[in-house]
Write an enzyme that holds these catalytic residues in place. Structure first.
Site, PDB file in Angstrom:
ATOM      1  N   ASP A 117       7.522  -5.469   8.143  1.00  0.00           N
ATOM      2  CA  ASP A 117       8.779  -5.008   8.746  1.00  0.00           C
ATOM      3  C   ASP A 117       9.153  -5.868   9.947  1.00  0.00           C
ATOM      4  O   ASP A 117      10.328  -6.207  10.144  1.00  0.00           O
ATOM      5  CB  ASP A 117       8.650  -3.540   9.189  1.00  0.00           C
ATOM      6  CG  ASP A 117       8.671  -2.583   8.006  1.00  0.00           C
ATOM      7  OD1 ASP A 117       9.020  -3.017   6.890  1.00  0.00           O
ATOM      8  OD2 ASP A 117       8.336  -1.401   8.205  1.00  0.00           O
TER       9      ASP A 117
ATOM     10  N   ARG B 292       0.842  -1.199   0.000  1.00  0.00           N
ATOM     11  CA  ARG B 292       0.000   0.000   0.000  1.00  0.00           C
ATOM     12  C   ARG B 292       0.872   1.242   0.000  1.00  0.00           C
ATOM     13  O   ARG B 292       1.863   1.319   0.727  1.00  0.00           O
ATOM     14  CB  ARG B 292      -1.014  -0.009   1.117  1.00  0.00           C
ATOM     15  CG  ARG B 292      -0.480  -0.218   2.491  1.00  0.00           C
ATOM     16  CD  ARG B 292      -1.589  -0.185   3.505  1.00  0.00           C
ATOM     17  NE  ARG B 292      -1.041   0.274   4.781  1.00  0.00           N
ATOM     18  CZ  ARG B 292      -1.747   0.705   5.777  1.00  0.00           C
ATOM     19  NH1 ARG B 292      -3.059   0.747   5.684  1.00  0.00           N
ATOM     20  NH2 ARG B 292      -1.175   1.103   6.886  1.00  0.00           N
TER      21      ARG B 292
ATOM     22  N   THR C  58      -1.367   7.471  -0.017  1.00  0.00           N
ATOM     23  CA  THR C  58      -2.784   7.340  -0.412  1.00  0.00           C
ATOM     24  C   THR C  58      -3.470   6.145   0.250  1.00  0.00           C
ATOM     25  O   THR C  58      -4.693   6.060   0.247  1.00  0.00           O
ATOM     26  CB  THR C  58      -2.880   7.124  -1.934  1.00  0.00           C
ATOM     27  OG1 THR C  58      -2.248   5.858  -2.245  1.00  0.00           O
ATOM     28  CG2 THR C  58      -2.161   8.223  -2.700  1.00  0.00           C
TER      29      THR C  58
ATOM     30  N   ASP D 153       3.956  -2.661  11.767  1.00  0.00           N
ATOM     31  CA  ASP D 153       3.997  -3.079  10.361  1.00  0.00           C
ATOM     32  C   ASP D 153       4.412  -4.551  10.311  1.00  0.00           C
ATOM     33  O   ASP D 153       5.541  -4.906  10.649  1.00  0.00           O
ATOM     34  CB  ASP D 153       5.004  -2.204   9.600  1.00  0.00           C
ATOM     35  CG  ASP D 153       4.972  -2.489   8.110  1.00  0.00           C
ATOM     36  OD1 ASP D 153       4.707  -1.557   7.348  1.00  0.00           O
ATOM     37  OD2 ASP D 153       5.207  -3.654   7.712  1.00  0.00           O
TER      38      ASP D 153
END
Ligand code: PRP
Ligand code: URA
Length: 209
Positions: A203, A104, A108, A200
């Site tokens: 990550d 993503r 945005t 995340d």
């Protein structure tokens, strides 16, 4: 919520708490995701149809139950989906695998597709789409749009954590796709992260930032 199953087994919840903890190592995070995938896989496949097939044990012939129909497809939304995929394949090693490369855009929050490879005959198979995180649901919705374009019509979505906003968006876009998750958290923050979440997922799995 209709069509949404929160798998609240104590083992899953305990392992998820360790995953959420920011002190948990990369190796620990990966191992726990794989272990939770085993437990979630058990739940998402609970109602698969069986058929009786003839076999011979060392003692006698018998008709024994086996999963009916064509091999399952696990569709992993890259990268983080691969953490769940590995655990799913531990339990269903003969499953076919689709890879959907999508990340993503941080500004945005729209998904950017960079790879798609799926087995043939999607229309004849149960497809279980895996991604640990359902945040805005933009990625999962786009991935499933793509699978449907290729003929898929029997799809389930499996994640670890969901935001209520993502669940609402997803179930509106794909009301025919049941969702399985270990938790529906509080909300999305202004950057589109699940709160309290676990950060995340990609990550934390791969040590990137
Ligand atoms: C994460 C996650 C989902 C997506 C969820 O992937 O694994 O694919 O974000 O967010 P959404 O519901 O708002 O679309 P990311 O884009 O960070 O890519 P990565 O797995 O390659 O790190
Ligand atoms: N993707 C993640 O990895 N984590 C979030 O909280 C939201 C999207």
């Amino acid at each position: 919520m209709n069509n949404v199953t929160v798998v609240d087994h104590p083992l899953i919840q305990h392992k998820l708490t360790i995953m959420r903890n920011k002190e948990t190592s990369i190796a620990g995070f990966r191992r726990l995701l794989r272990e939770i995938a085993h437990l979630l896989c058990y739940e998402v496949t609970r109602d698969l149809e069986l058929e009786l097939i003839p076999i011979e044990t060392p003692m006698a012939e018998m008709m024994a139950p086996a999963i009916k129909g064509k091999k399952l497809v696990f569709a992993s939304i890259l990268r983080a989906g691969n953490g769940l995929l590995e655990g799913m394949l531990d339990l269903v090693p003969a499953a076919r695998v689709a890879h959907i490369g999508m990340y993503r855009d941080h500004e945005t929050l729209e998904p950017v597709e960079y790879y798609f490879k799926a087995p043939s005959n999607l229309q004849d198979r149960l497809i279980i789409v895996v991604d640990p995180m359902l945040a805005t649901a933009n990625s999962a919705t786009a991935a499933i749009d793509k699978l449907k374009e290729r003929g898929a019509n029997n799809i389930r979505f499996l994640c670890l954590l969901a935001a209520p906003e993502g669940v609402a968006r997803f179930t509106e876009a794909h009301p025919d796709v049941p969702v399985f998750t270990a938790s529906i958290d509080s909300h999305l923050n202004e950057l589109g992260y699940i709160m309290p979440g676990l950060g995340d997922a990609g990550d934390r799995m791969y040590g990137t930032k």
